[in-house]
Design a protein around this motif. Structure first.
Motif, PDB file in Angstrom:
ATOM      1  N   ILE A  70      48.898  41.942  42.440  1.00 36.51           N
ATOM      2  CA  ILE A  70      49.216  40.545  42.156  1.00 36.51           C
ATOM      3  C   ILE A  70      50.717  40.319  42.301  1.00 36.51           C
ATOM      4  O   ILE A  70      51.524  41.091  41.794  1.00 36.51           O
ATOM      5  CB  ILE A  70      48.775  40.167  40.723  1.00 36.51           C
ATOM      6  CG1 ILE A  70      47.263  40.355  40.554  1.00 36.51           C
ATOM      7  CG2 ILE A  70      49.207  38.763  40.363  1.00 36.51           C
ATOM      8  CD1 ILE A  70      46.414  39.315  41.205  1.00 36.51           C
ATOM      9  N   LYS A  71      51.092  39.274  43.019  1.00 35.59           N
ATOM     10  CA  LYS A  71      52.499  38.897  43.163  1.00 35.59           C
ATOM     11  C   LYS A  71      52.767  37.710  42.243  1.00 35.59           C
ATOM     12  O   LYS A  71      52.036  36.725  42.270  1.00 35.59           O
ATOM     13  CB  LYS A  71      52.795  38.553  44.610  1.00 35.59           C
ATOM     14  CG  LYS A  71      52.633  39.753  45.534  1.00 35.59           C
ATOM     15  CD  LYS A  71      52.712  39.324  46.989  1.00 35.59           C
ATOM     16  CE  LYS A  71      52.355  40.451  47.914  1.00 35.59           C
ATOM     17  NZ  LYS A  71      50.949  40.858  47.861  1.00 35.59           N
ATOM     18  N   ASP A 109      36.011  41.402  37.434  1.00 34.33           N
ATOM     19  CA  ASP A 109      37.146  41.969  38.169  1.00 34.33           C
ATOM     20  C   ASP A 109      38.321  40.996  38.189  1.00 34.33           C
ATOM     21  O   ASP A 109      39.472  41.388  37.970  1.00 34.33           O
ATOM     22  CB  ASP A 109      36.706  42.320  39.589  1.00 34.33           C
ATOM     23  CG  ASP A 109      37.781  43.025  40.379  1.00 34.33           C
ATOM     24  OD1 ASP A 109      38.448  43.931  39.822  1.00 34.33           O
ATOM     25  OD2 ASP A 109      37.960  42.682  41.566  1.00 34.33           O
ATOM     26  N   VAL A 110      38.047  39.712  38.435  1.00 37.57           N
ATOM     27  CA  VAL A 110      39.117  38.703  38.427  1.00 37.57           C
ATOM     28  C   VAL A 110      39.754  38.630  37.041  1.00 37.57           C
ATOM     29  O   VAL A 110      40.986  38.610  36.904  1.00 37.57           O
ATOM     30  CB  VAL A 110      38.578  37.315  38.852  1.00 37.57           C
ATOM     31  CG1 VAL A 110      39.621  36.231  38.632  1.00 37.57           C
ATOM     32  CG2 VAL A 110      38.139  37.338  40.317  1.00 37.57           C
ATOM     33  N   LEU A 114      43.733  39.372  35.891  1.00 37.88           N
ATOM     34  CA  LEU A 114      44.545  38.427  35.124  1.00 37.88           C
ATOM     35  C   LEU A 114      45.034  39.053  33.832  1.00 37.88           C
ATOM     36  O   LEU A 114      46.199  38.894  33.442  1.00 37.88           O
ATOM     37  CB  LEU A 114      43.744  37.160  34.812  1.00 37.88           C
ATOM     38  CG  LEU A 114      43.423  36.268  36.015  1.00 37.88           C
ATOM     39  CD1 LEU A 114      42.458  35.160  35.610  1.00 37.88           C
ATOM     40  CD2 LEU A 114      44.692  35.696  36.625  1.00 37.88           C
ATOM     41  N   HIS A 115      44.162  39.787  33.171  1.00 35.15           N
ATOM     42  CA  HIS A 115      44.532  40.427  31.899  1.00 35.15           C
ATOM     43  C   HIS A 115      45.624  41.480  32.101  1.00 35.15           C
ATOM     44  O   HIS A 115      46.436  41.710  31.209  1.00 35.15           O
ATOM     45  CB  HIS A 115      43.296  41.055  31.271  1.00 35.15           C
ATOM     46  CG  HIS A 115      43.554  41.638  29.918  1.00 35.15           C
ATOM     47  ND1 HIS A 115      43.804  40.860  28.804  1.00 35.15           N
ATOM     48  CD2 HIS A 115      43.624  42.933  29.506  1.00 35.15           C
ATOM     49  CE1 HIS A 115      44.015  41.643  27.770  1.00 35.15           C
ATOM     50  NE2 HIS A 115      43.898  42.893  28.164  1.00 35.15           N
ATOM     51  N   SER A 116      45.670  42.090  33.275  1.00 30.93           N
ATOM     52  CA  SER A 116      46.640  43.153  33.533  1.00 30.93           C
ATOM     53  C   SER A 116      48.024  42.623  33.915  1.00 30.93           C
ATOM     54  O   SER A 116      48.964  43.405  34.054  1.00 30.93           O
ATOM     55  CB  SER A 116      46.142  44.087  34.631  1.00 30.93           C
ATOM     56  OG  SER A 116      46.152  43.425  35.891  1.00 30.93           O
TER      57      SER A 116
END
Length: 119
Positions: A70-71, A109-110, A114-116
């Protein structure tokens, strides 16, 4: 008055839910030059409800294709789910996608991505 150009229809996926077929054909045959945004052949692919090009990120905003990381500060556009229609994404009863078991794994998975994200 807006100019409407009807072009060759976008090929429907064989697993598209029958309720979406006519909508998809209509969306897959419409182009226009004005008003903005220009709707050209890149808009023809759709999932029966939403054009693929318009679902990736808001126009004019910074964006980057998702490459596994994720950027921050940009819209991360995920790869197109080939062979999926809109009914698959909403877990509609009667979805026809081959190998389709449950949408929950996709959204899980999405949510994990987001949580990470850093706080």
């Amino acid at each position: 008055m807006n100019t409407v150009y009807v072009t060759e229809n976008y090929c429907l996926i064989g697993t598209m839910h029958p309720l979406l077929t006519l909508i998809s054909i209509q969306m897959g045959s419409y182009t226009r030059q004005s008003p903005a945004p220009v709707i050209d052949r890149s808009w023809l692919p759709n999932d029966g409800i939403v054009n693929v090009v318009s679902a990736k990120y808001p126009f004019g905003h910074p964006n980057s294709p998702y490459d596994g990381k994720i950027k921050q500060g940009v819209w991360n556009s995920f790869p197109v789910m080939e062979g999926w229609d809109h009914m698959d994404f909403i877990n509609f009863i009667g979805s026809n996608t081959p190998g389709y078991f449950s949408i929950y794994g996709y959204y899980h998975d999405v949510a994990n991505r987001l949580h990470s994200l850093p706080k």
